[in-house]
Motif scaffolding. Structure first.
Motif, PDB file in Angstrom:
ATOM      1  N   ALA A  46       0.919  -1.124  -0.062  1.00 13.49           N
ATOM      2  CA  ALA A  46       0.142   0.173   0.077  1.00 13.49           C
ATOM      3  C   ALA A  46       0.977   1.273  -0.011  1.00 13.49           C
ATOM      4  N   ILE A  47       1.871   1.277   0.770  1.00 15.61           N
ATOM      5  CA  ILE A  47       2.959   2.266   0.983  1.00 15.61           C
ATOM      6  C   ILE A  47       3.654   2.716  -0.447  1.00 15.61           C
ATOM      7  N   SER A  48       3.897   1.609  -1.221  1.00 18.68           N
ATOM      8  CA  SER A  48       4.904   1.428  -2.295  1.00 18.68           C
ATOM      9  C   SER A  48       3.859   2.140  -3.382  1.00 18.68           C
ATOM     10  N   LEU A  49       2.702   1.615  -3.527  1.00 15.74           N
ATOM     11  CA  LEU A  49       1.686   2.000  -4.714  1.00 15.74           C
ATOM     12  C   LEU A  49       1.213   3.406  -4.193  1.00 15.74           C
ATOM     13  N   SER A  50       1.337   3.910  -3.296  1.00  9.88           N
ATOM     14  CA  SER A  50       0.858   5.200  -2.815  1.00  9.88           C
ATOM     15  C   SER A  50       2.214   6.199  -3.421  1.00  9.88           C
ATOM     16  N   ARG A  51       3.343   5.665  -3.251  1.00 10.33           N
ATOM     17  CA  ARG A  51       4.644   6.521  -3.779  1.00 10.33           C
ATOM     18  C   ARG A  51       4.228   6.604  -5.248  1.00 10.33           C
ATOM     19  N   GLN A  52       4.220   5.350  -5.654  1.00  7.60           N
ATOM     20  CA  GLN A  52       4.006   5.493  -7.277  1.00  7.60           C
ATOM     21  C   GLN A  52       3.090   6.548  -7.845  1.00  7.60           C
ATOM     22  N   LEU A  53       1.785   6.424  -7.079  1.00  8.44           N
ATOM     23  CA  LEU A  53       0.688   6.870  -7.629  1.00  8.44           C
ATOM     24  C   LEU A  53       0.774   8.442  -7.280  1.00  8.44           C
ATOM     25  N   GLY A  54       1.493   8.955  -6.012  1.00  9.46           N
ATOM     26  CA  GLY A  54       1.801  10.233  -5.614  1.00  9.46           C
ATOM     27  C   GLY A  54       0.479  10.722  -4.811  1.00  9.46           C
ATOM     28  N   PHE A  55       1.081  11.237  -3.607  1.00  7.48           N
ATOM     29  CA  PHE A  55      -0.009  11.709  -2.554  1.00  7.48           C
ATOM     30  C   PHE A  55      -0.633  12.771  -2.990  1.00  7.48           C
ATOM     31  N   PRO A  56      -1.813  13.189  -2.245  1.00 11.22           N
ATOM     32  CA  PRO A  56      -2.555  12.504  -1.299  1.00 11.22           C
ATOM     33  C   PRO A  56      -3.340  11.107  -2.120  1.00 11.22           C
ATOM     34  N   VAL A  57      -3.580  10.136  -1.364  1.00 11.89           N
ATOM     35  CA  VAL A  57      -4.238   8.972  -1.933  1.00 11.89           C
ATOM     36  C   VAL A  57      -5.369   8.745  -0.855  1.00 11.89           C
ATOM     37  N   VAL A  58      -6.103   7.858  -1.343  1.00  9.62           N
ATOM     38  CA  VAL A  58      -7.184   7.086  -0.742  1.00  9.62           C
ATOM     39  C   VAL A  58      -7.029   5.508  -0.584  1.00  9.62           C
ATOM     40  N   LEU A  59      -7.297   5.219   0.580  1.00  6.29           N
ATOM     41  CA  LEU A  59      -7.152   3.372   0.780  1.00  6.29           C
ATOM     42  C   LEU A  59      -8.742   2.884   1.103  1.00  6.29           C
ATOM     43  N   LYS A  60      -9.001   1.862   0.551  1.00 15.30           N
ATOM     44  CA  LYS A  60     -10.375   1.387   0.729  1.00 15.30           C
ATOM     45  C   LYS A  60     -10.226  -0.330   1.012  1.00 15.30           C
ATOM     46  N   ILE A  61     -11.006  -0.571   1.771  1.00 11.03           N
ATOM     47  CA  ILE A  61     -11.225  -2.327   1.871  1.00 11.03           C
ATOM     48  C   ILE A  61     -11.638  -2.722   0.651  1.00 11.03           C
ATOM     49  N   ALA A  62     -10.626  -3.925   0.411  1.00 11.69           N
ATOM     50  CA  ALA A  62     -10.854  -4.700  -0.778  1.00 11.69           C
ATOM     51  C   ALA A  62     -11.670  -6.135  -0.527  1.00 11.69           C
ATOM     52  N   SER A  63     -12.760  -5.961  -0.352  1.00 13.30           N
ATOM     53  CA  SER A  63     -13.378  -7.460   0.021  1.00 13.30           C
ATOM     54  C   SER A  63     -14.752  -7.558  -0.892  1.00 13.30           C
ATOM     55  N   PRO A  64     -14.723  -9.021  -1.156  1.00 13.89           N
ATOM     56  CA  PRO A  64     -16.179  -9.099  -1.844  1.00 13.89           C
ATOM     57  C   PRO A  64     -17.274  -9.226  -1.034  1.00 13.89           C
ATOM     58  N   ASP A  65     -16.931  -9.322   0.512  1.00 12.46           N
ATOM     59  CA  ASP A  65     -17.992  -9.339   1.374  1.00 12.46           C
ATOM     60  C   ASP A  65     -18.206  -7.927   2.078  1.00 12.46           C
ATOM     61  N   VAL A  66     -17.546  -6.969   1.531  1.00 12.51           N
ATOM     62  CA  VAL A  66     -17.837  -5.421   2.040  1.00 12.51           C
ATOM     63  C   VAL A  66     -18.354  -4.677   0.898  1.00 12.51           C
ATOM     64  N   VAL A  67     -19.575  -4.574   0.735  1.00  8.31           N
ATOM     65  CA  VAL A  67     -20.437  -3.598  -0.329  1.00  8.31           C
ATOM     66  C   VAL A  67     -20.259  -2.458  -0.002  1.00  8.31           C
ATOM     67  N   HIS A  68     -20.498  -1.914   1.268  1.00  6.56           N
ATOM     68  CA  HIS A  68     -20.595  -0.454   1.654  1.00  6.56           C
ATOM     69  C   HIS A  68     -19.251  -0.157   2.434  1.00  6.56           C
TER      70      HIS A  68
END
Ligand code: ADP
Ligand code: MG
Length: 233
Positions: A46-68
């Motif tokens: 997550a940290i290395s992808l954030s660096r690649q994309l450039g800050f600021p970033v958003v993190l969200k849970i990735a789960s097929p069991d969490v729709v909301h």
């Protein structure tokens, strides 16, 4: 990954609900504008992808069991540093596991914080009689409380798309309200037509939600997406 491979993998896991990352991949392949979104399977990733994309970033849970995702404590916006990303990663996993210990968790999605725009939503559901129906509305409380939405059957004509936008009570907000910039109406019309086309080309989609799409004076981009497939009989 090719779209058919993506669907095959989801099916092989016995799922019909695509995660945000999978849904966006599917939409992107169809030429629908989405915020560039990656899956991180660990805190470090997550940290290395954030660096690649450039800050600021958003993190969200990735789960097929969490729709909301927000309701589950699974969304953190505006993360400005690697240490904020690391903390957010831990907090998201803790919150989601606390609420739903059974949830299958793939990791978190990492995406750039999109600049603010007018939040709109585009959805598709299937009517037992009429088949796929597209919905358009303004995002947030306007749609939840006021149900200010318009509907048209798929496939949409150009005229349907134009009418859908203009029919909602909140239309003046799209035209620019109290000094706020007007959004690119013709871009939104094209987007509705693209989504209609996408739905027509993919009959195995049962439900689709782009919620929200940020509309700008020069385009629009979906920051959240959900695709649900038909059950296999
Ligand atoms: P959910 O609908 O599953 O709760 P979302 O992905 O829609 O989760 O995120 C919740 C809210 O966070 C959105 O309605 C939007 O206002 C904001 N948001 C989500 N992703 C971004 C992004 N990439 N940039 C800016 N704001 C975002
Ligand atoms: Mg959403």
């Amino acid at each position: 990954m090719a779209t058919n491979q993506l669907i095959a993998r989801v099916r092989s896991e016995g799922r019909t609900v695509l995660t945000e990352v999978e849904s966006k991949e599917f939409l992107k392949a169809a030429g629908i504008g989405i915020v560039d979104t990656r899956l991180a399977a660990s805190r470090e990733e997550a940290i290395s992808l954030s660096r690649q994309l450039g800050f600021p970033v958003v993190l969200k849970i990735a789960s097929p069991d969490v729709v909301h995702k927000s309701d589950a404590g699974g969304v953190r916006l505006g993360l400005k540093t690697a240490s904020e990303v690391g903390k957010a990663y831990d907090q998201i996993l803790l919150a989601v596991r606390g609420k739903n210990p059974e949830a299958r968790i793939q990791g978190v999605s990492v995406q750039k914080m999109a600049r603010p725009g007018v939040e709109v939503i585009i959805g598709m559901s299937k009517d037992a009689q009429f088949g796929p129906v597209l919905m358009f509305g303004l995002g947030g409380i306007l749609v939840e409380v006021l149900k200010d939405v318009s509907f048209r059957l798929v496939p949409l004509s150009r005229r349907d798309a134009a009418e859908m936008l203009r029919e909602i009570k909140g239309y003046p907000l799209l035209e620019g309200y109290r000094g706020q910039e007007a959004v690119d109406i013709s871009y939104l019309e094209e987007l509705l037509l693209k989504v209609s086309n996408f739905v027509e080309q993919n009959p195995e989609i049962r439900e689709l939600d782009l919620n929200p799409v940020f509309a700008y004076s020069d385009g629009a981009i979906a920051v959240d997406a959900r695709v649900i497939l038909e059950e296999v009989s």
